[in-house]
Write a protein that holds these residues in place. Sequence first.
Motif, PDB file in Angstrom:
ATOM      1  N   GLN A 178      23.023  20.085 -17.234  1.00 20.06           N
ATOM      2  CA  GLN A 178      21.994  20.963 -17.785  1.00 20.06           C
ATOM      3  C   GLN A 178      22.256  21.288 -19.253  1.00 20.06           C
ATOM      4  OE1 GLN A 178      22.401  24.086 -14.754  1.00 20.06           O
ATOM      5  NE2 GLN A 178      20.317  23.622 -14.061  1.00 20.06           N
ATOM      6  N   ARG A 179      23.504  21.521 -19.601  1.00 22.54           N
ATOM      7  CA  ARG A 179      23.840  21.831 -20.989  1.00 22.54           C
ATOM      8  C   ARG A 179      23.657  20.610 -21.892  1.00 22.54           C
ATOM      9  NH1 ARG A 179      26.870  26.442 -22.343  1.00 22.54           N
ATOM     10  NH2 ARG A 179      26.908  27.942 -20.646  1.00 22.54           N
ATOM     11  N   ALA A 180      24.008  19.431 -21.387  1.00 23.08           N
ATOM     12  CA  ALA A 180      23.774  18.214 -22.169  1.00 23.08           C
ATOM     13  C   ALA A 180      22.283  18.006 -22.393  1.00 23.08           C
ATOM     14  CB  ALA A 180      24.381  17.012 -21.452  1.00 23.08           C
ATOM     15  N   ALA A 181      21.470  18.270 -21.364  1.00 25.13           N
ATOM     16  CA  ALA A 181      20.021  18.135 -21.502  1.00 25.13           C
ATOM     17  C   ALA A 181      19.474  19.113 -22.534  1.00 25.13           C
ATOM     18  CB  ALA A 181      19.348  18.360 -20.150  1.00 25.13           C
ATOM     19  N   ALA A 182      19.987  20.341 -22.511  1.00 29.60           N
ATOM     20  CA  ALA A 182      19.542  21.327 -23.496  1.00 29.60           C
ATOM     21  C   ALA A 182      19.926  20.895 -24.909  1.00 29.60           C
ATOM     22  CB  ALA A 182      20.148  22.691 -23.177  1.00 29.60           C
ATOM     23  N   GLU A 183      21.101  20.309 -25.052  1.00 30.98           N
ATOM     24  CA  GLU A 183      21.530  19.846 -26.366  1.00 30.98           C
ATOM     25  C   GLU A 183      20.670  18.683 -26.852  1.00 30.98           C
ATOM     26  OE1 GLU A 183      25.635  18.460 -28.648  1.00 30.98           O
ATOM     27  OE2 GLU A 183      25.746  19.620 -26.795  1.00 30.98           O
ATOM     28  N   GLY A 201      17.593  18.213 -26.014  1.00 28.59           N
ATOM     29  CA  GLY A 201      16.328  18.830 -26.398  1.00 28.59           C
ATOM     30  C   GLY A 201      16.360  19.403 -27.803  1.00 28.59           C
ATOM     31  N   ALA A 202      17.469  20.093 -28.129  1.00 27.05           N
ATOM     32  CA  ALA A 202      17.598  20.644 -29.483  1.00 27.05           C
ATOM     33  C   ALA A 202      17.657  19.535 -30.525  1.00 27.05           C
ATOM     34  CB  ALA A 202      18.849  21.516 -29.559  1.00 27.05           C
ATOM     35  N   LEU A 203      18.360  18.453 -30.218  1.00 27.47           N
ATOM     36  CA  LEU A 203      18.504  17.355 -31.175  1.00 27.47           C
ATOM     37  C   LEU A 203      17.198  16.589 -31.373  1.00 27.47           C
ATOM     38  CD1 LEU A 203      21.993  15.985 -30.102  1.00 27.47           C
ATOM     39  CD2 LEU A 203      21.434  17.021 -32.322  1.00 27.47           C
ATOM     40  N   THR A 204      16.448  16.353 -30.300  1.00 27.76           N
ATOM     41  CA  THR A 204      15.197  15.614 -30.454  1.00 27.76           C
ATOM     42  C   THR A 204      14.161  16.447 -31.198  1.00 27.76           C
ATOM     43  OG1 THR A 204      14.445  16.309 -28.253  1.00 27.76           O
ATOM     44  CG2 THR A 204      15.553  14.171 -28.420  1.00 27.76           C
ATOM     45  N   ARG A 205      14.176  17.741 -30.985  1.00 29.33           N
ATOM     46  CA  ARG A 205      13.246  18.595 -31.742  1.00 29.33           C
ATOM     47  C   ARG A 205      13.633  18.634 -33.217  1.00 29.33           C
ATOM     48  NH1 ARG A 205      13.484  20.804 -26.603  1.00 29.33           N
ATOM     49  NH2 ARG A 205      11.458  21.384 -25.702  1.00 29.33           N
ATOM     50  N   GLU A 206      14.932  18.615 -33.478  1.00 28.07           N
ATOM     51  CA  GLU A 206      15.397  18.652 -34.860  1.00 28.07           C
ATOM     52  C   GLU A 206      15.136  17.337 -35.585  1.00 28.07           C
ATOM     53  OE1 GLU A 206      19.606  19.096 -37.383  1.00 28.07           O
ATOM     54  OE2 GLU A 206      19.575  19.447 -35.206  1.00 28.07           O
ATOM     55  N   GLU A 263      19.311  29.604 -18.316  1.00 26.19           N
ATOM     56  CA  GLU A 263      18.559  30.641 -19.026  1.00 26.19           C
ATOM     57  C   GLU A 263      18.418  30.250 -20.485  1.00 26.19           C
ATOM     58  OE1 GLU A 263      20.344  34.413 -18.515  1.00 26.19           O
ATOM     59  OE2 GLU A 263      20.258  34.375 -16.322  1.00 26.19           O
ATOM     60  N   ALA A 264      17.330  30.691 -21.093  1.00 31.07           N
ATOM     61  CA  ALA A 264      17.100  30.382 -22.500  1.00 31.07           C
ATOM     62  C   ALA A 264      18.283  30.852 -23.331  1.00 31.07           C
ATOM     63  CB  ALA A 264      15.813  31.053 -22.985  1.00 31.07           C
ATOM     64  N   GLY A 265      18.813  29.964 -24.155  1.00 35.27           N
ATOM     65  CA  GLY A 265      19.927  30.311 -25.025  1.00 35.27           C
ATOM     66  C   GLY A 265      21.279  30.171 -24.360  1.00 35.27           C
ATOM     67  N   ALA A 266      21.303  29.775 -23.070  1.00 29.99           N
ATOM     68  CA  ALA A 266      22.595  29.662 -22.389  1.00 29.99           C
ATOM     69  C   ALA A 266      23.429  28.512 -22.934  1.00 29.99           C
ATOM     70  CB  ALA A 266      22.380  29.472 -20.887  1.00 29.99           C
ATOM     71  N   ALA A 267      22.747  27.452 -23.384  1.00 28.64           N
ATOM     72  CA  ALA A 267      23.467  26.308 -23.952  1.00 28.64           C
ATOM     73  C   ALA A 267      23.360  26.356 -25.467  1.00 28.64           C
ATOM     74  CB  ALA A 267      22.885  24.999 -23.435  1.00 28.64           C
ATOM     75  N   PRO A 268      24.458  26.581 -26.204  1.00 31.60           N
ATOM     76  CA  PRO A 268      24.395  26.633 -27.654  1.00 31.60           C
ATOM     77  C   PRO A 268      24.005  25.294 -28.245  1.00 31.60           C
ATOM     78  CG  PRO A 268      26.673  26.562 -26.919  1.00 31.60           C
ATOM     79  CD  PRO A 268      25.836  26.718 -25.698  1.00 31.60           C
ATOM     80  N   THR A 269      23.349  25.322 -29.387  1.00 29.49           N
ATOM     81  CA  THR A 269      23.032  24.084 -30.091  1.00 29.49           C
ATOM     82  C   THR A 269      24.317  23.491 -30.651  1.00 29.49           C
ATOM     83  OG1 THR A 269      22.730  25.185 -32.210  1.00 29.49           O
ATOM     84  CG2 THR A 269      20.806  25.032 -30.781  1.00 29.49           C
ATOM     85  N   PRO A 270      24.316  22.212 -30.943  1.00 30.03           N
ATOM     86  CA  PRO A 270      25.529  21.595 -31.502  1.00 30.03           C
ATOM     87  C   PRO A 270      26.023  22.300 -32.756  1.00 30.03           C
ATOM     88  CG  PRO A 270      23.952  19.931 -30.880  1.00 30.03           C
ATOM     89  CD  PRO A 270      23.259  21.238 -30.713  1.00 30.03           C
ATOM     90  N   LEU A 271      25.094  22.703 -33.643  1.00 32.14           N
ATOM     91  CA  LEU A 271      25.503  23.367 -34.874  1.00 32.14           C
ATOM     92  C   LEU A 271      26.190  24.692 -34.575  1.00 32.14           C
ATOM     93  CD1 LEU A 271      22.450  22.677 -37.220  1.00 32.14           C
ATOM     94  CD2 LEU A 271      24.705  21.588 -37.252  1.00 32.14           C
ATOM     95  N   ALA A 272      25.663  25.428 -33.593  1.00 37.45           N
ATOM     96  CA  ALA A 272      26.281  26.703 -33.243  1.00 37.45           C
ATOM     97  C   ALA A 272      27.678  26.483 -32.675  1.00 37.45           C
ATOM     98  CB  ALA A 272      25.409  27.451 -32.231  1.00 37.45           C
ATOM     99  N   GLU A 273      27.830  25.451 -31.838  1.00 37.03           N
ATOM    100  CA  GLU A 273      29.146  25.184 -31.277  1.00 37.03           C
ATOM    101  C   GLU A 273      30.143  24.800 -32.360  1.00 37.03           C
ATOM    102  OE1 GLU A 273      29.258  22.482 -28.091  1.00 37.03           O
ATOM    103  OE2 GLU A 273      28.146  23.769 -26.709  1.00 37.03           O
ATOM    104  N   ASP A 310      11.027  15.890 -33.894  1.00 35.36           N
ATOM    105  CA  ASP A 310       9.902  16.823 -33.789  1.00 35.36           C
ATOM    106  C   ASP A 310       9.208  16.799 -32.432  1.00 35.36           C
ATOM    107  OD1 ASP A 310      10.181  17.715 -36.464  1.00 35.36           O
ATOM    108  OD2 ASP A 310       9.088  15.957 -37.170  1.00 35.36           O
ATOM    109  N   ARG A 311       9.938  16.488 -31.379  1.00 31.15           N
ATOM    110  CA  ARG A 311       9.347  16.540 -30.041  1.00 31.15           C
ATOM    111  C   ARG A 311      10.474  16.628 -29.015  1.00 31.15           C
ATOM    112  NH1 ARG A 311       8.693  11.169 -31.714  1.00 31.15           N
ATOM    113  NH2 ARG A 311       9.561   9.562 -30.340  1.00 31.15           N
ATOM    114  N   PRO A 312      10.166  17.155 -27.827  1.00 35.53           N
ATOM    115  CA  PRO A 312      11.195  17.242 -26.788  1.00 35.53           C
ATOM    116  C   PRO A 312      11.449  15.878 -26.175  1.00 35.53           C
ATOM    117  CG  PRO A 312       9.092  17.975 -25.923  1.00 35.53           C
ATOM    118  CD  PRO A 312       8.873  17.732 -27.396  1.00 35.53           C
TER     119      PRO A 312
END
Length: 277
Positions: free
Chosen positions: A156-161, A163-168, A255-265, A171-173
């Motif tokens: 789940q955390r890898a998927a969230a990461e 998602g953050a990378l593809t949006r960055e 939960e929203a925000g449970a997985a930090p973005t790579p930059l935050a980590e 520009d899409r999930p």
Amino acid sequence: MCRLLGAVTLPSVPLSEALREEFAPFTDQSEVHSDGWGIAWYDGPDARTPQLRRELAVARECGVYETAAREAVGPLVMVHLRKSSPTLPPDPASIHPFQAGDLMFCHNGYFARPDALRAAVLARGGRTPQGMTDSELFLSLITVHHRTHPLAEAVQRAAAEIGALTREHADRPPAALNCLITSPDELVAYCEYDPAQRLPHHTDDNFVLRYRADADRVLVISSGLPQDDYSVLGQGEALVVDRETLVVRVVPPLEAGAAPTPLAELADEAAGDLLAA
């Protein structure tokens, strides 16, 4: 677009026997999903040694596939039928499942993988991809998160990461991150897809993952064969099946925000380094 099948069985029996009515119709889908097949399971005295068979062939026409289906004895077995992306012609390095130590992984879906995204994933220091698929980038991030989290949460955390990378970077999930992953102790299935990115040749339930728990087996299968008596795995949920007991549990979405973005980590790591200095 690919097809996934995971089975956890008690007692341990060959895949072709464990699936009974499901194996033939699942295999028949290789008429369309014809860009390679793979079967993964665990062998040895305690059924903990990874075994993997993969071929760049049509499963329904391949004698090696039939042999592997007899050799693949439970309790944990995974099958993948591949249909490659037009931008990634079929090649042996792109055939699922992929192995990372004692983990086995396969993916049904796709996400944008510009050079910047690939570089960001590789910088995290997970499993090094052997080919150019987006799937191996997903697995690489799972191995990073599995260092500190249980397998289902690592997915789940890898998927969230991702998602953050593809949006960055795109520009899409992600279009879809449906996957199966096994350790010697459990099978995990994960479901996430974006209906807005469904391609013209996809069906409405192309990325739906369903599961069924019987007294002697638990099955997780993508769409394409009769599944009236199956339950649907929800968006962002992870299904966990214990190999010893067949106990099934569903892990709710992060939960929203449970997985930090790579930059935050990375920032947190840098702060820790400064405090330690």
